[in-house]
Every structure is written in structure tokens, then in C-alpha cells.
Design a protein around this motif. Structure first.
Motif, PDB file in Angstrom:
ATOM      1  N   PRO A  10       1.547  -6.285   4.083  1.00  0.00           N
ATOM      2  CA  PRO A  10       2.092  -5.584   5.249  1.00  0.00           C
ATOM      3  C   PRO A  10       1.502  -4.190   5.426  1.00  0.00           C
ATOM      4  O   PRO A  10       1.011  -3.574   4.480  1.00  0.00           O
ATOM      5  CB  PRO A  10       3.583  -5.494   4.918  1.00  0.00           C
ATOM      6  CG  PRO A  10       3.620  -5.420   3.416  1.00  0.00           C
ATOM      7  CD  PRO A  10       2.455  -6.247   2.922  1.00  0.00           C
ATOM      8  N   ASP A  11       1.557  -3.699   6.660  1.00  0.00           N
ATOM      9  CA  ASP A  11       1.327  -2.292   6.976  1.00  0.00           C
ATOM     10  C   ASP A  11       2.690  -1.659   7.214  1.00  0.00           C
ATOM     11  O   ASP A  11       3.467  -2.141   8.046  1.00  0.00           O
ATOM     12  CB  ASP A  11       0.499  -2.122   8.254  1.00  0.00           C
ATOM     13  CG  ASP A  11      -0.922  -2.639   8.126  1.00  0.00           C
ATOM     14  OD1 ASP A  11      -1.370  -2.893   6.998  1.00  0.00           O
ATOM     15  OD2 ASP A  11      -1.581  -2.803   9.174  1.00  0.00           O
ATOM     16  N   HIS A  12       2.996  -0.584   6.504  1.00  0.00           N
ATOM     17  CA  HIS A  12       4.268   0.094   6.759  1.00  0.00           C
ATOM     18  C   HIS A  12       4.321   0.546   8.217  1.00  0.00           C
ATOM     19  O   HIS A  12       3.291   0.891   8.816  1.00  0.00           O
ATOM     20  CB  HIS A  12       4.433   1.313   5.852  1.00  0.00           C
ATOM     21  CG  HIS A  12       4.380   0.980   4.394  1.00  0.00           C
ATOM     22  ND1 HIS A  12       5.150  -0.006   3.815  1.00  0.00           N
ATOM     23  CD2 HIS A  12       3.643   1.510   3.382  1.00  0.00           C
ATOM     24  CE1 HIS A  12       4.902  -0.069   2.523  1.00  0.00           C
ATOM     25  NE2 HIS A  12       3.990   0.837   2.233  1.00  0.00           N
ATOM     26  N   VAL A  13       5.496   0.556   8.779  1.00  0.00           N
ATOM     27  CA  VAL A  13       5.658   1.060  10.144  1.00  0.00           C
ATOM     28  C   VAL A  13       5.119   2.488  10.215  1.00  0.00           C
ATOM     29  O   VAL A  13       5.361   3.312   9.330  1.00  0.00           O
ATOM     30  CB  VAL A  13       7.144   1.028  10.552  1.00  0.00           C
ATOM     31  CG1 VAL A  13       7.376   1.825  11.830  1.00  0.00           C
ATOM     32  CG2 VAL A  13       7.608  -0.413  10.741  1.00  0.00           C
ATOM     33  N   HIS A  43       0.824  -1.209   0.000  1.00  0.00           N
ATOM     34  CA  HIS A  43       0.000   0.000   0.000  1.00  0.00           C
ATOM     35  C   HIS A  43       0.857   1.258   0.000  1.00  0.00           C
ATOM     36  O   HIS A  43       2.089   1.211   0.090  1.00  0.00           O
ATOM     37  CB  HIS A  43      -0.935   0.007   1.215  1.00  0.00           C
ATOM     38  CG  HIS A  43      -0.227   0.244   2.520  1.00  0.00           C
ATOM     39  ND1 HIS A  43       0.080   1.498   2.983  1.00  0.00           N
ATOM     40  CD2 HIS A  43       0.233  -0.624   3.473  1.00  0.00           C
ATOM     41  CE1 HIS A  43       0.697   1.412   4.158  1.00  0.00           C
ATOM     42  NE2 HIS A  43       0.812   0.130   4.478  1.00  0.00           N
ATOM     43  N   GLY A  44       0.180   2.409  -0.071  1.00  0.00           N
ATOM     44  CA  GLY A  44       0.863   3.698  -0.063  1.00  0.00           C
ATOM     45  C   GLY A  44       0.386   4.581   1.069  1.00  0.00           C
ATOM     46  O   GLY A  44       0.159   4.136   2.185  1.00  0.00           O
ATOM     47  N   ASN A  45       0.158   5.858   0.768  1.00  0.00           N
ATOM     48  CA  ASN A  45      -0.131   6.880   1.776  1.00  0.00           C
ATOM     49  C   ASN A  45      -1.489   7.541   1.481  1.00  0.00           C
ATOM     50  O   ASN A  45      -1.729   7.920   0.331  1.00  0.00           O
ATOM     51  CB  ASN A  45       0.969   7.938   1.728  1.00  0.00           C
ATOM     52  CG  ASN A  45       0.879   8.991   2.799  1.00  0.00           C
ATOM     53  OD1 ASN A  45       0.421   8.733   3.904  1.00  0.00           O
ATOM     54  ND2 ASN A  45       1.312  10.205   2.470  1.00  0.00           N
ATOM     55  N   PRO A  46      -2.403   7.700   2.443  1.00  0.00           N
ATOM     56  CA  PRO A  46      -2.337   7.339   3.848  1.00  0.00           C
ATOM     57  C   PRO A  46      -3.224   6.125   4.125  1.00  0.00           C
ATOM     58  O   PRO A  46      -4.323   6.246   4.685  1.00  0.00           O
ATOM     59  CB  PRO A  46      -2.910   8.591   4.529  1.00  0.00           C
ATOM     60  CG  PRO A  46      -3.984   9.054   3.552  1.00  0.00           C
ATOM     61  CD  PRO A  46      -3.559   8.598   2.180  1.00  0.00           C
ATOM     62  N   THR A  47      -2.809   4.953   3.707  1.00  0.00           N
ATOM     63  CA  THR A  47      -3.645   3.758   3.800  1.00  0.00           C
ATOM     64  C   THR A  47      -2.924   2.655   4.557  1.00  0.00           C
ATOM     65  O   THR A  47      -1.862   2.866   5.144  1.00  0.00           O
ATOM     66  CB  THR A  47      -4.043   3.269   2.395  1.00  0.00           C
ATOM     67  OG1 THR A  47      -2.863   3.032   1.612  1.00  0.00           O
ATOM     68  CG2 THR A  47      -4.888   4.318   1.672  1.00  0.00           C
ATOM     69  N   TRP A  48      -3.494   1.462   4.526  1.00  0.00           N
ATOM     70  CA  TRP A  48      -2.874   0.291   5.155  1.00  0.00           C
ATOM     71  C   TRP A  48      -3.460  -0.951   4.499  1.00  0.00           C
ATOM     72  O   TRP A  48      -4.127  -0.853   3.471  1.00  0.00           O
ATOM     73  CB  TRP A  48      -3.046   0.324   6.676  1.00  0.00           C
ATOM     74  CG  TRP A  48      -4.448   0.437   7.232  1.00  0.00           C
ATOM     75  CD1 TRP A  48      -5.285   1.508   7.142  1.00  0.00           C
ATOM     76  CD2 TRP A  48      -5.161  -0.556   7.988  1.00  0.00           C
ATOM     77  NE1 TRP A  48      -6.471   1.262   7.792  1.00  0.00           N
ATOM     78  CE2 TRP A  48      -6.425  -0.011   8.333  1.00  0.00           C
ATOM     79  CE3 TRP A  48      -4.851  -1.844   8.433  1.00  0.00           C
ATOM     80  CZ2 TRP A  48      -7.366  -0.704   9.080  1.00  0.00           C
ATOM     81  CZ3 TRP A  48      -5.804  -2.538   9.190  1.00  0.00           C
ATOM     82  CH2 TRP A  48      -7.032  -1.967   9.512  1.00  0.00           C
ATOM     83  N   SER A  49      -3.192  -2.123   5.051  1.00  0.00           N
ATOM     84  CA  SER A  49      -3.624  -3.375   4.424  1.00  0.00           C
ATOM     85  C   SER A  49      -5.129  -3.447   4.233  1.00  0.00           C
ATOM     86  O   SER A  49      -5.615  -4.228   3.397  1.00  0.00           O
ATOM     87  CB  SER A  49      -3.140  -4.576   5.248  1.00  0.00           C
ATOM     88  OG  SER A  49      -3.574  -4.488   6.600  1.00  0.00           O
ATOM     89  N   PHE A  50      -5.892  -2.653   4.959  1.00  0.00           N
ATOM     90  CA  PHE A  50      -7.342  -2.590   4.788  1.00  0.00           C
ATOM     91  C   PHE A  50      -7.712  -2.273   3.340  1.00  0.00           C
ATOM     92  O   PHE A  50      -8.765  -2.680   2.859  1.00  0.00           O
ATOM     93  CB  PHE A  50      -7.905  -1.519   5.731  1.00  0.00           C
ATOM     94  CG  PHE A  50      -9.407  -1.441   5.778  1.00  0.00           C
ATOM     95  CD1 PHE A  50     -10.138  -2.297   6.603  1.00  0.00           C
ATOM     96  CD2 PHE A  50     -10.095  -0.501   5.027  1.00  0.00           C
ATOM     97  CE1 PHE A  50     -11.524  -2.208   6.658  1.00  0.00           C
ATOM     98  CE2 PHE A  50     -11.479  -0.404   5.075  1.00  0.00           C
ATOM     99  CZ  PHE A  50     -12.200  -1.271   5.898  1.00  0.00           C
ATOM    100  N   LEU A  51      -6.843  -1.572   2.635  1.00  0.00           N
ATOM    101  CA  LEU A  51      -7.104  -1.179   1.254  1.00  0.00           C
ATOM    102  C   LEU A  51      -7.288  -2.391   0.344  1.00  0.00           C
ATOM    103  O   LEU A  51      -7.974  -2.309  -0.677  1.00  0.00           O
ATOM    104  CB  LEU A  51      -5.945  -0.310   0.750  1.00  0.00           C
ATOM    105  CG  LEU A  51      -6.019   0.250  -0.663  1.00  0.00           C
ATOM    106  CD1 LEU A  51      -7.182   1.235  -0.814  1.00  0.00           C
ATOM    107  CD2 LEU A  51      -4.699   0.927  -1.037  1.00  0.00           C
ATOM    108  N   TYR A  52      -6.694  -3.524   0.715  1.00  0.00           N
ATOM    109  CA  TYR A  52      -6.747  -4.723  -0.121  1.00  0.00           C
ATOM    110  C   TYR A  52      -7.778  -5.747   0.369  1.00  0.00           C
ATOM    111  O   TYR A  52      -7.794  -6.880  -0.096  1.00  0.00           O
ATOM    112  CB  TYR A  52      -5.363  -5.369  -0.166  1.00  0.00           C
ATOM    113  CG  TYR A  52      -4.362  -4.599  -0.995  1.00  0.00           C
ATOM    114  CD1 TYR A  52      -4.307  -4.731  -2.373  1.00  0.00           C
ATOM    115  CD2 TYR A  52      -3.456  -3.731  -0.385  1.00  0.00           C
ATOM    116  CE1 TYR A  52      -3.387  -4.027  -3.138  1.00  0.00           C
ATOM    117  CE2 TYR A  52      -2.520  -3.013  -1.145  1.00  0.00           C
ATOM    118  CZ  TYR A  52      -2.502  -3.175  -2.515  1.00  0.00           C
ATOM    119  OH  TYR A  52      -1.595  -2.468  -3.259  1.00  0.00           O
ATOM    120  N   ARG A  53      -8.647  -5.340   1.281  1.00  0.00           N
ATOM    121  CA  ARG A  53      -9.573  -6.281   1.913  1.00  0.00           C
ATOM    122  C   ARG A  53     -10.520  -6.946   0.916  1.00  0.00           C
ATOM    123  O   ARG A  53     -10.954  -8.092   1.130  1.00  0.00           O
ATOM    124  CB  ARG A  53     -10.383  -5.556   2.997  1.00  0.00           C
ATOM    125  CG  ARG A  53     -11.389  -4.577   2.425  1.00  0.00           C
ATOM    126  CD  ARG A  53     -11.951  -3.625   3.467  1.00  0.00           C
ATOM    127  NE  ARG A  53     -12.945  -2.726   2.873  1.00  0.00           N
ATOM    128  CZ  ARG A  53     -12.643  -1.659   2.133  1.00  0.00           C
ATOM    129  NH1 ARG A  53     -11.377  -1.368   1.890  1.00  0.00           N
ATOM    130  NH2 ARG A  53     -13.595  -0.909   1.627  1.00  0.00           N
TER     131      ARG A  53
END
Length: 465
Positions: free
Chosen positions: A168-171, A142-152
Motif C-alpha cells: 500500500p501507499d499511505h494516504v 513503507h515509511g517517510n517520504p516514500t511509497w510502494s515504489f520503494l519495493y519495486r
């Protein structure tokens, strides 16, 4: 309207799915519209002006109301027994045994259990779904400002096909730890190192790499350093090369965004107060245009990594830093992108696909200004195409901002796609399995057309080696 806002005028925002209580804004506390009346000072007016450029005035007002009424100076810690959810899964990494989710998320939208990998600065949250011995492993970045939820909405279809999905979720984002800026620099090179370490720890092979936004440079850094692990690549709405800030050419919208980011540095917490809620609102609308329960769940999920929706408190001491530094890195880390650009030709022959949302003003159809300030290259014309206007503005050429016009080839009538063209130039034609464009999709193509993303991944797996 904007002059009144900048002068400290009043804004009335109708917020569906948001409730105002005790000076805070909650997400999904009860249905219906709540009306909030507030006054904006000069800096807040500037924030609304900037956000309006990105999200449209209606959603900007909604986002700012959520953020400025709800987001203050306090920090809420979340852990076991205080809203966190303990994760249990047969994960490979040892840190998964003691990982605790920092916030809750709707299980219908995110029906996955969590894994964690221990980096040198804290825990990196990731999903590892599907059989560990699957022939194909799909790594989604993923990129900014998202997390693994984007691929649900993409993961279940891949697992049903028998594939393994690692996301993964970026740190500093999603459910990963958020170390202080004194402990971690949040630069894309550092995120790329973490991804490389995670892939090595899981010993992933025959990877189908899926990248979007900052996931492009981060994921392609891995691909160009360890090409033996990569089986195929799906590239969506991203870039992976240096851009000259003084002479950006077709990438002029990236410069415009960077200039907004620089101005944003003068407004404390702007990314938490405006850009994060604005993008979250956009994602929620794409996921559920009816603004029903799914809309509320998605809005909460995208805000929760940085803000406690029920109280509006910041979840961490530096909640805006991960997003802010990512945005600054577009040009501040040009050297990192240039290194990847230099290595990309080594991937020639690797099967890859392109799927770009043409309504994305950054990476989609080439933007121009019909007044002549930003001209189209030869043999193309600057025109308005209502279908290619960003989702954040009305699909009406009579009222559309001129900077959202697009360059169209005079011979074919097709919109120019310079970012997709550049990838073909660097990676070559031989490995190109499919090149697709989604006219009505904006930047977050995973939210807009998840089925198209799934189909593109399947095409790569079925048609590649």
C-alpha cells in the motif's frame, strides 16, 4: 561555506539529469549537467544547513536547487487526460475500477498495475501482484517520504516464487489521495487503521509482514492487534516503542532529527523544498550511482507524488503536510508507539527476522561523539569506522563529522546495534529466524540491497512454519 550560505551567498550546483527552463527545474528532460546560479536568503540558507546534515553538502545543493528554483506556490491538478494514467487490473476492491493514477512513472522501473481501496478520507493506492490464492502473502509497508515504489525491486522475485505481494501507499503519499489536514490528521495511528482496514477488505491470511521506517510502528500495530493473520515478520531499520526525548539514550539521533524538524517548522515548505528532494536524490544515487537513465527515473518517481517534475509546481494544496506530520510524530505520538511496545511481547514465538543497515544514523550502529558529549555504554569504545559512515558523507574518518562515530564492543570489535537488540528483547529469541546486518547500507535498505531483502524474506518463508 555554510557561513556564506547563511549570509545569503551564492551557490553553484551542478545538476546531472535536471534541466532548467522557464524558471523551473525538470527531471530527466535531457541528459548532461546544467549549472544553476542562485542566491539564498537566510531561511533558505538554514534549509541548506539542515539538509546538509542529512544528505551532504553536494546533494543538499542539488536538492535545494531543484526545489527552490522549481517549487513555487502554484498547485497542479492531475487527472485523466492531464498526465494521469488509468489503471486496469483484476483487483478485488471496487474502487480500483475508477482509480486514475495521479502521475506517470517509468514502466521499466514500476511495471505494476494499480489497485485502490476507498477509505473514509479518499482513495488508498496499493499493489496486489501475484496469485490471489498463493500460500504466502507478503505485505510490505513503507515509511517517510516514500511509497510502494520503494519495493519495486523486491516484488518481482517474490511473485516469481509464486507468492502474492500487497504493497500500500499511505494516504497522502505515493499515488494515494492527499486530503486536506482538516479532513485527515496524517498521524501514524490513522495510517495504521487504514492498513488494518485494507488487510480486512482483502481478507489476507498467513501474512509475511515486511516493515521499515514508519512502516515498523504502522505494520506492527496490525501484527499485535491481529496476530492470527501474521505468519512471520521481517523488520528493517525501524523501531516500535516510546523514546524519552529528555533522556533518549542510544536513540539520541532521533532526538537530533526531531529538533531539526522543529526548526524546520519556521521555514515554509521545507520538506518540499529540501528534505524530499534530498532523500529522492539519495535514493536515485543508490539505485544508479552512474547517474544514468535509471537515476533520472527514480528521482522523478520519488518527487512526483508531491511535485510535478516538468514544471516544479506543487501537485496538491498541502504537499508537505504528510511528510512533516510523520516527522513530528516521532515524539508527538509517543503514546501510540508505547501501546505497540506493550503488545509486542504477545508476538513471542512468531517467526521473525532482522535486517538492519548499519550505516543508518537513526537505526543502525549506535552513534557516539568521540569528544565525549555522547558516550558509549560500558565495555564499548567510540571509534570511527569508514565502512559504517552514512552514504551521504565521504568514507574518510579524517573528515567525518564526529557525531557519526560508532560504539564498538571492546571484546568482539563489533558495532553495537541497540535497535535490533531491543526487538530481540521484546520479541524473544525463540522466534528469531535470522539476524543480519548490512554494513554499508543506509536507511533505505530496499534501495541499497534489494537482493538482501529478497533473501531475508525467502529465509523466513523457507525456515518458518
Amino acid at each position: 561555506v555554510l557561513p556564506r550560505l547563511l549570509a545569503g551567498g551564492a551557490v553553484v550546483a551542478s545538476l546531472r539529469g535536471l534541466s532548467v527552463h522557464s524558471g523551473r527545474v525538470g527531471v530527466g528532460a535531457h541528459r548532461g549537467a546544467s549549472v544553476v546560479l542562485m542566491r539564498l536568503d537566510r531561511h533558505q540558507g538554514i534549509a541548506l544547513m539542515l539538509l546538509g546534515m542529512r544528505t551532504g553538502l553536494r546533494r543538499a545543493a542539488m536538492a535545494l536547487t531543484l526545489a527552490m528554483v522549481g517549487c513555487g506556490s502554484s498547485t497542479a491538478e492531475t487527472g485523466p487526460g492531464t498526465g494521469g494514467t488509468e489503471a486496469t487490473q483484476d483487483c478485488i476492491t471496487d474502487a480500483s475500477t475508477f482509480f486514475v493514477r495521479p502521475f506517470d512513472v517509468d514502466e521499466d522501473q514500476y511495471p505494476f498495475e494499480s489497485c485502490a481501496y476507498e477509505t473514509n478520507v479518499g482513495l488508498l493506492h496499493y499493489l496486489d501482484v501475484g496469485p490471489k490464492d498463493a500460500e504466502y502473502t507478503v505485505v510490505m509497508v513503507h515509511g517517510n517520504p516514500t511509497w510502494s515504489f520503494l519495493y519495486r525491486n523486491i516484488i518481482p522475485a517474490l511473485v516469481a516464487d509464486g507468492h502474492r505481494g500487497v504493497v500500500p501507499d499511505h494516504v497522502g503519499m505515493g499515488m494515494s489521495d492527499v486530503p486536506s489536514t482538516s479532513a485527515f490528521d496524517y498521524r501514524p495511528r490513522s495510517h495504521a487503521n487504514h492498513l488494518q482496514d485494507l488487510v480486512a477488505a482483502l481478507d489476507l491470511q498467513n501474512i509475511t509482514l515486511v516493515v521499515q521506517d514508519w512502516g515498523g510502528p504502522i505494520g506492527l500495530d496490525l501484527a499485535t492487534k491481529e496476530p492470527e493473520r501474521i505468519g512471520r515478520i521481517l523488520i528493517m531499520n525501524t523501531w516500535a516503542w516510546s523514546v524519552d526525548v529528555d533522556d533518549p539514550g542510544y536513540a539520541h539521533q532521533m532526538v537530533r532529527w526531531y529538533e531539526q524538524v522543529q526548526l524546520a517548522q519556521t521555514v515554509p515548505d521545507l520538506f518540499c523544498r529540501a528534505f524530499l528532494p534530498g532523500q529522492a536524490a539519495e535514493n536515485a544515487i543508490q539505485a544508479d550511482p552512474s547517474e544514468g537513465s535509471v537515476h533520472d527515473a527514480v528521482l522523478s518517481a520519488y518527487i512526483s507524488p508531491h511535485i510535478v517534475p516538468a514544471t516544479g509546481d506543487y501537485r496538491h494544496a498541502e504537499p508537505c503536510a504528510p511528510m512533516q506530520i510523520f516527522a513530528e510524530s516521532i515524539f508527538d505520538d509517543n503514546a501510540f508507539q508505547a501501546e505497540i511496545e506493550g503488545r509486542l511481547p504477545t508476538l513471542r514465538g512468531t517467526p521473525y527476522g532482522l535486517l538492519f543497515g548499519l550505516s543508518d544514523i537513526l537505526f543502525g550502529a549506535q552513534r557516539c561523539d568521540v569528544s565525549g558529549d555522547i558516550e558509549c555504554p560500558g565495555a564499548s569504545t567510540c571509534v570511527c569506522d569508514a565502512e559504517l559512515l552514512p552514504d551521504r558523507v565521504d568514507a574518510d574518518c579524517a573528515t567525518a563529522p564526529r557525531e557519526y562515530f560508532v560504539c564498538k564492543d571492546e571484546g568482539t570489535g563489533m558495532a553495537l546495534e541497540p535497535f535490533a537488540d531491543r526487538f530481540v528483547e521484546l520479541l524473544g529469541e525463540d522466534g528469531l529466524v535470522a539476524r543480519e546486518a548490512e554494513p554499508t547500507s543506509d536507511h533505505m535498505i530496499q534501495e541499497a540491497v534489494p537482493d538482501r531483502v529478497v533473501a531475508a524474506i525467502r529465509a523466513l518463508i523457507e525456515n518458518g512454519p
